[in-house]
Scaffold this active site. Structure first.
Site, PDB file in Angstrom:
ATOM      1  CG  HIS A   1      31.837  53.324  51.830  1.00 37.22           C
ATOM      2  ND1 HIS A   1      31.590  53.492  50.398  1.00 37.22           N
ATOM      3  CD2 HIS A   1      31.044  54.008  52.336  1.00 37.22           C
ATOM      4  CE1 HIS A   1      30.620  54.509  50.301  1.00 37.22           C
ATOM      5  NE2 HIS A   1      30.178  54.762  51.574  1.00 37.22           N
TER       6      HIS A   1
ATOM      7  CG  ASP B   1      32.972  51.556  48.148  1.00 30.40           C
ATOM      8  OD1 ASP B   1      32.903  50.813  48.919  1.00 30.40           O
ATOM      9  OD2 ASP B   1      32.677  52.833  48.232  1.00 30.40           O
TER      10      ASP B   1
ATOM     11  CB  SER C   1      27.263  55.282  50.006  1.00 34.37           C
ATOM     12  OG  SER C   1      27.933  56.507  50.204  1.00 34.37           O
TER      13      SER C   1
END
Length: 368
Positions: A78, A108, A185
């Site tokens: 992402h 992911d 992230s």
């Protein structure tokens, strides 16, 4: 949570420097002190990068990443998905262009290859064994654009199924109380030995954050490097964990296993596993590969759970290839870590009060 997954705030540090009318200082990185957190920070930081993603020369996302060899970076799908132009900034301040060589929305995870002559001076390895609950860990990354940041916590739980970017869950995830924010992230969640327990990917706020487990990452990343993609196993069912109310409504002696609520039309389990909801039932579609599902009609005379009628009459899965299954998290974890598409697996189910074994040939998890 969406702010963590889909968008990244403009860098607070850069913005503050602009307001003050001066350049943001470069952090020397190396720190002194006797703390075990300082030691692991000094060991891991040279392996960590900030990932900048742009489209048409406009920055659209920012996250973190880390090197597994001098030219190969691991981050989140992402983080890189919103744009096509990727640059990474090393801890020593050098910039390098990078190419996405593989990306997978269902885990992911993404793998980048550095294109320029720049190389990352240190690399990280994944843990050999799953990190136990209670083990101390740290996350190093760029929350809110604040690069070279350290956050400390513990492993709070393992084996979580966490909603990903599609309707399917990311299986076998690590839960941690380590502080995670936008920009964290893709960064590493490491133990105090400096080995990667997981890849940070989401936060639910407070003291609940998640990382892709090393167990899943070490299955997915080699294929992303080699082929650019990874195929996940697909059972093609909607499931409910058998709680006491579901056990009572289905005449089960104890609450265990997962109830098959629906099977996907022409999916791998269609015609093999018996669902509670059939085409003639009024309620709607399934999620496909585990997780809670629509529970039927709202008839007040029927047994209720979460204000909906409890599905009855479907198979209850209690084992996959000999591995006991007690809830949907265990089922998705078993499929993710022990099976591959095309494999025919024995599934033990309770059907009409009897325990039987059926065989299902797994498909490939669809993109959406």
């Amino acid at each position: 949570m969406e702010r963590t997954r889909r968008s990244v705030l403009a860098s607070v540090a850069a913005g503050t420097a602009a307001v003050a009318g001066c350049a943001a200082p470069q952090n020397s990185g190396q720190q002194t002190g006797d703390s075990p957190y300082t030691r692991v920070y000094n060991e891991v930081l040279p392996s960590v990068v900030v990932v900048h993603v742009a489209e048409n020369n406009r920055k659209v996302a920012q996250g973190s990443g880390f090197a597994i060899d001098p030219r190969t970076i691991v981050t989140n799908h992402h983080v890189v998905d919103p744009g096509s132009e990727v640059n990474v900034r090393l801890a020593d301040g050098q910039w390098a262009e990078a190419t996405v060589v593989g990306s997978d929305q269902h885990s992911d995870l993404a793998v980048l290859e550095i294109e320029s002559a720049v190389t990352v001076p240190k690399t990280l390895s994944f843990v050999d064994e799953p990190a136990p609950v209670g083990e101390e860990v740290v996350a190093i990354g760029a929350p809110f654009g604040l690069s070279e940041s350290l956050a400390q916590g513990i492993i709070s739980a393992r084996g979580r199924s966490v909603r990903g970017l599609s309707r399917f869950s990311i299986p076998a995830a690590i839960q941690t109380d380590t502080q995670v924010n936008s920009g964290s992230s893709g960064g590493p969640l490491v133990n105090l030995a400096g080995d990667v327990a997981g890849v940070v990917f989401a936060s639910q706020g407070g003291n609940v954050a998640f990382a892709v487990s090393a167990a899943l990452a070490t299955r997915v990343i080699p294929e992303l490097r080699e082929t650019g993609s990874y195929d996940h196993s697909y059972l093609g069912v909607t499931l409910l964990t058998v709680e006491p109310q579901i056990a009572d409504a289905n005449g089960l002696s104890e609450p265990r296993g997962v109830l098959v609520v629906e099977t996907v039309d022409r999916g791998p389990s269609d015609g093999i596993l018996v669902p509670s909801i059939t085409d003639s039932d009024a309620s709607g579609g399934g999620t496909g590969n585990g997780g809670d599902a629509p529970n039927g009609s709202d008839d007040d005379e029927e047994p209720q759970i979460r204000r909906r009628a409890i599905p009855t009459g479907g198979d209850v899965i209690v084992a996959i290839d000999g591995t006991p299954i007690n809830n949907t998290d265990e089922l998705t974890r078993t499929l993710a870590l022990q099976t591959r598409p095309g494999q025919t697996i024995p599934i033990t189910v309770i059907r009409d009060g009897e325990e039987i074994v059926v065989e299902v040939t797994l498909g490939e998890l669809p993109e959406e």
